[in-house]
Scaffold this motif. Structure first.
Motif, PDB file in Angstrom:
ATOM      1  N   GLN A   1      -0.657 -10.041  -9.556  1.00 45.21           N
ATOM      2  CA  GLN A   1      -1.381  -9.281  -8.558  1.00 45.21           C
ATOM      3  C   GLN A   1      -1.579  -7.779  -9.201  1.00 45.21           C
ATOM      4  OE1 GLN A   1       1.160  -8.849  -4.872  1.00 45.21           O
ATOM      5  NE2 GLN A   1      -0.856  -8.694  -3.764  1.00 45.21           N
ATOM      6  N   MET A   2      -2.401  -7.049  -8.874  1.00 39.68           N
ATOM      7  CA  MET A   2      -2.750  -5.735  -9.238  1.00 39.68           C
ATOM      8  C   MET A   2      -2.939  -4.839  -8.032  1.00 39.68           C
ATOM      9  SD  MET A   2      -5.820  -6.261 -12.029  1.00 39.68           S
ATOM     10  CE  MET A   2      -6.759  -7.469 -11.173  1.00 39.68           C
ATOM     11  N   ILE A   3      -2.749  -3.480  -8.517  1.00 39.17           N
ATOM     12  CA  ILE A   3      -2.878  -2.441  -7.250  1.00 39.17           C
ATOM     13  C   ILE A   3      -4.133  -1.513  -7.888  1.00 39.17           C
ATOM     14  CG2 ILE A   3      -0.906  -1.228  -8.110  1.00 39.17           C
ATOM     15  CD1 ILE A   3      -0.753  -0.475  -5.093  1.00 39.17           C
ATOM     16  N   PHE A   4      -4.848  -1.002  -7.010  1.00 38.00           N
ATOM     17  CA  PHE A   4      -5.718  -0.060  -6.957  1.00 38.00           C
ATOM     18  C   PHE A   4      -5.375   1.018  -6.103  1.00 38.00           C
ATOM     19  CE2 PHE A   4      -7.469  -3.739  -8.846  1.00 38.00           C
ATOM     20  CZ  PHE A   4      -8.065  -3.287 -10.034  1.00 38.00           C
ATOM     21  N   VAL A   5      -5.130   2.259  -6.667  1.00 42.03           N
ATOM     22  CA  VAL A   5      -4.778   3.352  -5.703  1.00 42.03           C
ATOM     23  C   VAL A   5      -5.867   4.230  -5.792  1.00 42.03           C
ATOM     24  CG1 VAL A   5      -3.158   5.396  -5.303  1.00 42.03           C
ATOM     25  CG2 VAL A   5      -2.262   3.294  -6.512  1.00 42.03           C
TER      26      VAL A   5
END
Length: 142
Positions: A3-7
């Motif tokens: 899982q990745m996060i894009f802020v």
């Protein structure tokens, strides 16, 4: 795939923000960057999308708050040591960010400081002793 996060962060000056994030260790992914946005890579799974205000408004009709006078989120990233926490804050302040906009936290097994970017977005930087975490989990399970 992990899982990745894009802020997504609204920024007033894209070039200034790109330079700042590079100074604190991010790399720019040119495939997802243009004159309205820049994808800054913090790790294999953490990305910061710097968006001009005009670009940011394409995603929401809500008002863009002034991050220098309000705090909608506190972003936190881990480091491998107490020294790395201090180095991250020093790099940020040397690059034009503000040092320690939130109180330093020192609990022995956990240490945290913070900086804000040129637009006022607060980044907390923390280290936690893995051995203390394991001990604490074992004691909590008993």
């Amino acid at each position: 795939m992990p899982q990745m996060i894009f802020v997504n962060l609204p920024v007033a000056d894209l070039d200034r923000s790109i330079a700042f994030y590079k100074a604190v260790g991010a790399t720019q992914n040119m495939q997802f960057s243009d004159d309205t946005a820049a994808c800054m890579v913090l790790s294999d799974t953490i990305f910061v999308m710097l968006l001009t205000h005009a670009k940011y408004r394409q995603f929401t009709s809500r008002e863009i708050p002034d991050a220098k006078t309000s705090a909608q989120v506190l972003l936190c990233i881990s480091k491998e040591s107490r020294e790395a926490v201090d180095q991250a804050v020093m790099a940020a302040t040397s690059a034009g960010g503000g040092g320690d906009p939130t109180p330093t936290q020192d609990y022995g097994f956990m240490y945290g400081r913070s900086y804000d970017d040129p637009d006022g977005h607060i980044w907390e930087v923390m280290w936690m002793d893995p051995a203390a975490v394991q001990t604490g989990q074992s004691e909590a399970a008993a």
